[in-house]
Design a protein around this motif. Structure first.
Motif, PDB file in Angstrom:
ATOM      1  N   THR A 288      -5.278  -6.098  11.183  1.00  0.00           N
ATOM      2  CA  THR A 288      -4.398  -6.157  10.014  1.00  0.00           C
ATOM      3  C   THR A 288      -3.370  -5.044  10.093  1.00  0.00           C
ATOM      4  O   THR A 288      -3.070  -4.392   9.105  1.00  0.00           O
ATOM      5  N   GLU A 289      -2.846  -4.829  11.303  1.00  0.00           N
ATOM      6  CA  GLU A 289      -1.962  -3.684  11.526  1.00  0.00           C
ATOM      7  C   GLU A 289      -0.632  -3.832  10.809  1.00  0.00           C
ATOM      8  O   GLU A 289      -0.028  -2.863  10.414  1.00  0.00           O
ATOM      9  N   GLU A 290      -0.142  -5.059  10.630  1.00  0.00           N
ATOM     10  CA  GLU A 290       1.144  -5.272   9.989  1.00  0.00           C
ATOM     11  C   GLU A 290       0.922  -5.734   8.559  1.00  0.00           C
ATOM     12  O   GLU A 290       0.670  -6.896   8.304  1.00  0.00           O
ATOM     13  N   PRO A 291       0.999  -4.826   7.596  1.00  0.00           N
ATOM     14  CA  PRO A 291       0.810  -5.222   6.211  1.00  0.00           C
ATOM     15  C   PRO A 291       2.027  -5.942   5.682  1.00  0.00           C
ATOM     16  O   PRO A 291       3.080  -5.962   6.309  1.00  0.00           O
ATOM     17  N   GLY A 292       1.855  -6.515   4.470  1.00  0.00           N
ATOM     18  CA  GLY A 292       2.970  -7.186   3.830  1.00  0.00           C
ATOM     19  C   GLY A 292       4.033  -6.186   3.418  1.00  0.00           C
ATOM     20  O   GLY A 292       3.789  -4.989   3.364  1.00  0.00           O
ATOM     21  N   GLY A 293       5.224  -6.700   3.144  1.00  0.00           N
ATOM     22  CA  GLY A 293       6.316  -5.788   2.848  1.00  0.00           C
ATOM     23  C   GLY A 293       7.221  -6.250   1.730  1.00  0.00           C
ATOM     24  O   GLY A 293       8.429  -6.305   1.928  1.00  0.00           O
ATOM     25  N   SER A 294       6.682  -6.585   0.577  1.00  0.00           N
ATOM     26  CA  SER A 294       7.511  -6.938  -0.569  1.00  0.00           C
ATOM     27  C   SER A 294       7.251  -5.939  -1.687  1.00  0.00           C
ATOM     28  O   SER A 294       6.203  -5.289  -1.730  1.00  0.00           O
ATOM     29  N   PRO A 295       8.187  -5.799  -2.636  1.00  0.00           N
ATOM     30  CA  PRO A 295       7.969  -4.881  -3.759  1.00  0.00           C
ATOM     31  C   PRO A 295       6.710  -5.207  -4.553  1.00  0.00           C
ATOM     32  O   PRO A 295       6.004  -4.288  -4.993  1.00  0.00           O
TER      33      PRO A 295
ATOM     34  N   ALA B 140      -0.394  -0.129  -4.614  1.00  0.00           N
ATOM     35  CA  ALA B 140      -0.379   1.163  -5.295  1.00  0.00           C
ATOM     36  C   ALA B 140      -1.403   1.198  -6.427  1.00  0.00           C
ATOM     37  O   ALA B 140      -1.995   2.249  -6.707  1.00  0.00           O
ATOM     38  N   ALA B 141      -1.624   0.065  -7.068  1.00  0.00           N
ATOM     39  CA  ALA B 141      -2.573  -0.001  -8.182  1.00  0.00           C
ATOM     40  C   ALA B 141      -4.011  -0.196  -7.726  1.00  0.00           C
ATOM     41  O   ALA B 141      -4.917  -0.215  -8.567  1.00  0.00           O
ATOM     42  N   SER B 142      -4.243  -0.331  -6.432  1.00  0.00           N
ATOM     43  CA  SER B 142      -5.609  -0.545  -5.938  1.00  0.00           C
ATOM     44  C   SER B 142      -6.386   0.763  -5.921  1.00  0.00           C
ATOM     45  O   SER B 142      -5.899   1.807  -6.349  1.00  0.00           O
ATOM     46  N   ASP B 143      -7.603   0.697  -5.396  1.00  0.00           N
ATOM     47  CA  ASP B 143      -8.518   1.841  -5.414  1.00  0.00           C
ATOM     48  C   ASP B 143      -8.015   2.945  -4.485  1.00  0.00           C
ATOM     49  O   ASP B 143      -7.996   2.789  -3.262  1.00  0.00           O
ATOM     50  N   ALA B 144      -7.613   4.066  -5.066  1.00  0.00           N
ATOM     51  CA  ALA B 144      -7.082   5.173  -4.276  1.00  0.00           C
ATOM     52  C   ALA B 144      -8.162   5.996  -3.608  1.00  0.00           C
ATOM     53  O   ALA B 144      -7.845   6.903  -2.824  1.00  0.00           O
ATOM     54  N   THR B 145      -9.429   5.730  -3.888  1.00  0.00           N
ATOM     55  CA  THR B 145     -10.517   6.491  -3.264  1.00  0.00           C
ATOM     56  C   THR B 145     -10.899   5.946  -1.890  1.00  0.00           C
ATOM     57  O   THR B 145     -11.693   6.564  -1.187  1.00  0.00           O
ATOM     58  N   VAL B 146     -10.347   4.797  -1.532  1.00  0.00           N
ATOM     59  CA  VAL B 146     -10.629   4.240  -0.203  1.00  0.00           C
ATOM     60  C   VAL B 146     -10.069   5.194   0.850  1.00  0.00           C
ATOM     61  O   VAL B 146      -8.931   5.673   0.720  1.00  0.00           O
ATOM     62  N   PRO B 147     -10.832   5.531   1.890  1.00  0.00           N
ATOM     63  CA  PRO B 147     -10.382   6.526   2.878  1.00  0.00           C
ATOM     64  C   PRO B 147      -9.025   6.212   3.503  1.00  0.00           C
ATOM     65  O   PRO B 147      -8.272   7.124   3.838  1.00  0.00           O
ATOM     66  N   THR B 148      -8.711   4.944   3.672  1.00  0.00           N
ATOM     67  CA  THR B 148      -7.448   4.572   4.333  1.00  0.00           C
ATOM     68  C   THR B 148      -6.324   4.285   3.332  1.00  0.00           C
ATOM     69  O   THR B 148      -5.269   3.780   3.731  1.00  0.00           O
ATOM     70  N   TYR B 149      -6.530   4.619   2.068  1.00  0.00           N
ATOM     71  CA  TYR B 149      -5.530   4.285   1.043  1.00  0.00           C
ATOM     72  C   TYR B 149      -4.165   4.903   1.356  1.00  0.00           C
ATOM     73  O   TYR B 149      -3.138   4.226   1.282  1.00  0.00           O
ATOM     74  N   GLY B 150      -4.141   6.180   1.679  1.00  0.00           N
ATOM     75  CA  GLY B 150      -2.864   6.854   1.919  1.00  0.00           C
ATOM     76  C   GLY B 150      -2.116   6.280   3.098  1.00  0.00           C
ATOM     77  O   GLY B 150      -0.900   6.036   3.012  1.00  0.00           O
ATOM     78  N   ARG B 151      -2.797   6.040   4.211  1.00  0.00           N
ATOM     79  CA  ARG B 151      -2.123   5.515   5.405  1.00  0.00           C
ATOM     80  C   ARG B 151      -1.658   4.091   5.188  1.00  0.00           C
ATOM     81  O   ARG B 151      -0.515   3.743   5.512  1.00  0.00           O
ATOM     82  N   ARG B 152      -2.518   3.259   4.600  1.00  0.00           N
ATOM     83  CA  ARG B 152      -2.130   1.870   4.380  1.00  0.00           C
ATOM     84  C   ARG B 152      -1.001   1.763   3.375  1.00  0.00           C
ATOM     85  O   ARG B 152      -0.108   0.923   3.506  1.00  0.00           O
ATOM     86  N   GLY B 153      -1.034   2.633   2.359  1.00  0.00           N
ATOM     87  CA  GLY B 153       0.064   2.623   1.403  1.00  0.00           C
ATOM     88  C   GLY B 153       1.394   2.970   2.045  1.00  0.00           C
ATOM     89  O   GLY B 153       2.424   2.363   1.736  1.00  0.00           O
ATOM     90  N   LEU B 154       1.373   3.927   2.961  1.00  0.00           N
ATOM     91  CA  LEU B 154       2.597   4.296   3.675  1.00  0.00           C
ATOM     92  C   LEU B 154       3.070   3.141   4.555  1.00  0.00           C
ATOM     93  O   LEU B 154       4.274   2.885   4.669  1.00  0.00           O
ATOM     94  N   GLU B 155       2.153   2.434   5.181  1.00  0.00           N
ATOM     95  CA  GLU B 155       2.522   1.291   6.014  1.00  0.00           C
ATOM     96  C   GLU B 155       3.168   0.188   5.177  1.00  0.00           C
ATOM     97  O   GLU B 155       4.161  -0.423   5.598  1.00  0.00           O
ATOM     98  N   VAL B 156       2.606  -0.096   4.002  1.00  0.00           N
ATOM     99  CA  VAL B 156       3.197  -1.117   3.136  1.00  0.00           C
ATOM    100  C   VAL B 156       4.587  -0.676   2.678  1.00  0.00           C
ATOM    101  O   VAL B 156       5.529  -1.480   2.628  1.00  0.00           O
TER     102      VAL B 156
END
Length: 216
Positions: free
Chosen positions: A78-85, A92-108
């Motif tokens: 799932t390396e290429e996440p979606g890219g719409s607003p 951004a509204a999902s669970d921020a405690t997930v270890p990969t939240y910061g990296r995946r958020g930056l990718e989106v």
């Protein structure tokens, strides 16, 4: 007185003639022997047996991707996440405690900003430069231990450049976003860091929703 009968001595054949005859005989024997050997059929060499190909393990079986226990491989799927607003806002509204939240958020966020930076009415030298800065700042995003802060800052600066190109009403929002990015540690290990990253991504989503519309 008795007569003496004198007879001429017959000349013996030359020894070279005998040698020549022997050589001719040997040559004739050799010729016939060689011809006899060449007339015999050459036995065919049996062809080496061809190994049967291994049976296709997918024949008649389910060909869906096999599950893996390697987390790195699972993330690559799932390396290429979606890219719409909307996708950015939902993440951004999902669970921020997930270890990969910061990296995946930056990718989106990156996937959302790239088409905006390439839009004809927004693309200029400054926007292109900030887009390249974002690509450079996130070139090692997949490496363990890589700080996310340079990527957040580069993304905020790209949003700021797009805002300056065609959305003057968002100047204060873009400035605050840049300040938020500079205040981030690049980690999401503590509740405070998680909240800060989530607030940054939420504000980014709000601004991106506006700049995704045609500039007035």
């Amino acid at each position: 007185m008795a007569d003496i009968n004198i007879q001429r001595k017959k000349s013996s054949p030359s020894p070279w003639l005998l040698v020549l005859l022997v050589l001719l005989g040997l040559a004739a024997v050799g010729y016939y022997v060689f011809r006899a050997d060449s007339d015999q059929p050459v036995p065919a060499v049996p062809a080496a047996p061809v190994a049967e190909p291994a049976p296709d393990s997918t024949t008649g079986a389910e060909t869906a991707p096999r599950p893996t226990n390697d987390p790195a491989v699972a993330e690559m799927a799932t390396e290429e996440p979606g890219g719409s607003p909307d996708e950015l806002a939902a993440f951004a509204a999902s669970d921020a405690t997930v270890p990969t939240y910061g990296r995946r958020g930056l990718e989106v966020l990156m996937a959302t900003l790239r088409p905006l930076a390439d839009r004809d009415d927004l693309r200029d030298a400054t926007v292109s430069e900030k887009r390249d800065d974002l690509t450079s700042a996130t070139s090692r995003l997949q490496e363990a231990g890589t700080s996310l802060r340079p990527g957040y800052v580069a993304a905020a600066n790209l949003i700021k450049a797009i805002q300056q190109k065609g959305y003057p009403a968002l100047e204060n929002d873009a400035n605050e976003l840049v300040s938020q990015a500079n205040a981030l540690s690049g980690r999401t290990t503590t509740p405070q860091e998680q909240q800060q990253v989530q607030a940054f991504l939420s504000r980014s989503a709000d601004i991106v929703k506006v700049i995704s519309q045609p500039a007035r």
